[in-house]
Design a protein around this motif. Structure first.
Motif, PDB file in Angstrom:
ATOM      1  N   PHE A  23       0.854  -1.182   0.000  1.00  0.00           N
ATOM      2  CA  PHE A  23       0.000   0.000   0.000  1.00  0.00           C
ATOM      3  C   PHE A  23       0.891   1.232   0.000  1.00  0.00           C
ATOM      4  CE2 PHE A  23       0.602  -1.060   4.432  1.00  0.00           C
ATOM      5  CZ  PHE A  23       0.693   0.140   5.109  1.00  0.00           C
ATOM      6  N   THR A  24       0.411   2.274  -0.655  1.00  0.00           N
ATOM      7  CA  THR A  24       1.215   3.476  -0.821  1.00  0.00           C
ATOM      8  C   THR A  24       0.771   4.584   0.121  1.00  0.00           C
ATOM      9  OG1 THR A  24      -0.232   4.248  -2.591  1.00  0.00           O
ATOM     10  CG2 THR A  24       1.707   3.006  -3.248  1.00  0.00           C
ATOM     11  N   TRP A  25       1.645   5.541   0.261  1.00  0.00           N
ATOM     12  CA  TRP A  25       1.415   6.711   1.093  1.00  0.00           C
ATOM     13  C   TRP A  25       0.148   7.428   0.662  1.00  0.00           C
ATOM     14  CZ3 TRP A  25       1.002  11.908   0.051  1.00  0.00           C
ATOM     15  CH2 TRP A  25       1.201  12.780   1.114  1.00  0.00           C
ATOM     16  N   ARG A  26      -0.620   7.902   1.633  1.00  0.00           N
ATOM     17  CA  ARG A  26      -1.814   8.707   1.352  1.00  0.00           C
ATOM     18  C   ARG A  26      -1.696  10.022   2.088  1.00  0.00           C
ATOM     19  NH1 ARG A  26      -6.571   4.272   2.392  1.00  0.00           N
ATOM     20  NH2 ARG A  26      -5.862   2.778   0.862  1.00  0.00           N
ATOM     21  N   LYS A  27      -2.320  11.034   1.555  1.00  0.00           N
ATOM     22  CA  LYS A  27      -2.227  12.359   2.151  1.00  0.00           C
ATOM     23  C   LYS A  27      -2.730  12.376   3.599  1.00  0.00           C
ATOM     24  CE  LYS A  27      -3.081  17.187   1.236  1.00  0.00           C
ATOM     25  NZ  LYS A  27      -3.649  18.162   0.333  1.00  0.00           N
ATOM     26  N   LYS A  28      -3.765  11.594   3.899  1.00  0.00           N
ATOM     27  CA  LYS A  28      -4.301  11.578   5.264  1.00  0.00           C
ATOM     28  C   LYS A  28      -3.317  10.961   6.254  1.00  0.00           C
ATOM     29  CE  LYS A  28      -6.985   7.309   4.952  1.00  0.00           C
ATOM     30  NZ  LYS A  28      -8.318   6.749   5.080  1.00  0.00           N
ATOM     31  N   TRP A  29      -2.304  10.222   5.762  1.00  0.00           N
ATOM     32  CA  TRP A  29      -1.285   9.640   6.620  1.00  0.00           C
ATOM     33  C   TRP A  29      -0.024  10.498   6.680  1.00  0.00           C
ATOM     34  CZ3 TRP A  29      -1.872   4.396   3.746  1.00  0.00           C
ATOM     35  CH2 TRP A  29      -3.000   3.732   4.207  1.00  0.00           C
ATOM     36  N   ALA A  30      -0.057  11.700   6.156  1.00  0.00           N
ATOM     37  CA  ALA A  30       1.139  12.539   6.068  1.00  0.00           C
ATOM     38  C   ALA A  30       1.791  12.792   7.420  1.00  0.00           C
ATOM     39  CB  ALA A  30       0.792  13.869   5.398  1.00  0.00           C
ATOM     40  N   ASN A  31       0.999  13.002   8.451  1.00  0.00           N
ATOM     41  CA  ASN A  31       1.551  13.327   9.764  1.00  0.00           C
ATOM     42  C   ASN A  31       2.006  12.109  10.557  1.00  0.00           C
ATOM     43  OD1 ASN A  31       1.058  16.045   9.355  1.00  0.00           O
ATOM     44  ND2 ASN A  31      -1.015  15.888  10.165  1.00  0.00           N
ATOM     45  N   ASN A  32       1.544  10.918  10.199  1.00  0.00           N
ATOM     46  CA  ASN A  32       1.915   9.735  10.977  1.00  0.00           C
ATOM     47  C   ASN A  32       2.293   8.533  10.107  1.00  0.00           C
ATOM     48  OD1 ASN A  32      -0.646   9.250  10.053  1.00  0.00           O
ATOM     49  ND2 ASN A  32      -1.449   8.471  11.969  1.00  0.00           N
TER      50      ASN A  32
END
Length: 49
Positions: A23-32
């Protein structure tokens, strides 16, 4: 990584320990992003079971 506007093939990738899918990085996971382990809510629940 905040506000990414570019080629999606260069986004960071992790492997879910439950379903073994990438799974790839998502904007909602930017902080954690360093804390994110599971690709979905379903996998997170199954890991506890």
């Amino acid at each position: 990584m905040n506000g990414f506007k570019g080629n999606k093939q260069f986004l960071p990738i992790k492997i879910c320990p439950v379903c073994l899918q990438e799974f790839t990085w998502r904007k909602k996971w930017a902080n954690n992003w360093l804390v994110v382990k599971y690709c979905s809510k379903r996998c997170r629940i199954e890991a506890r079971a």
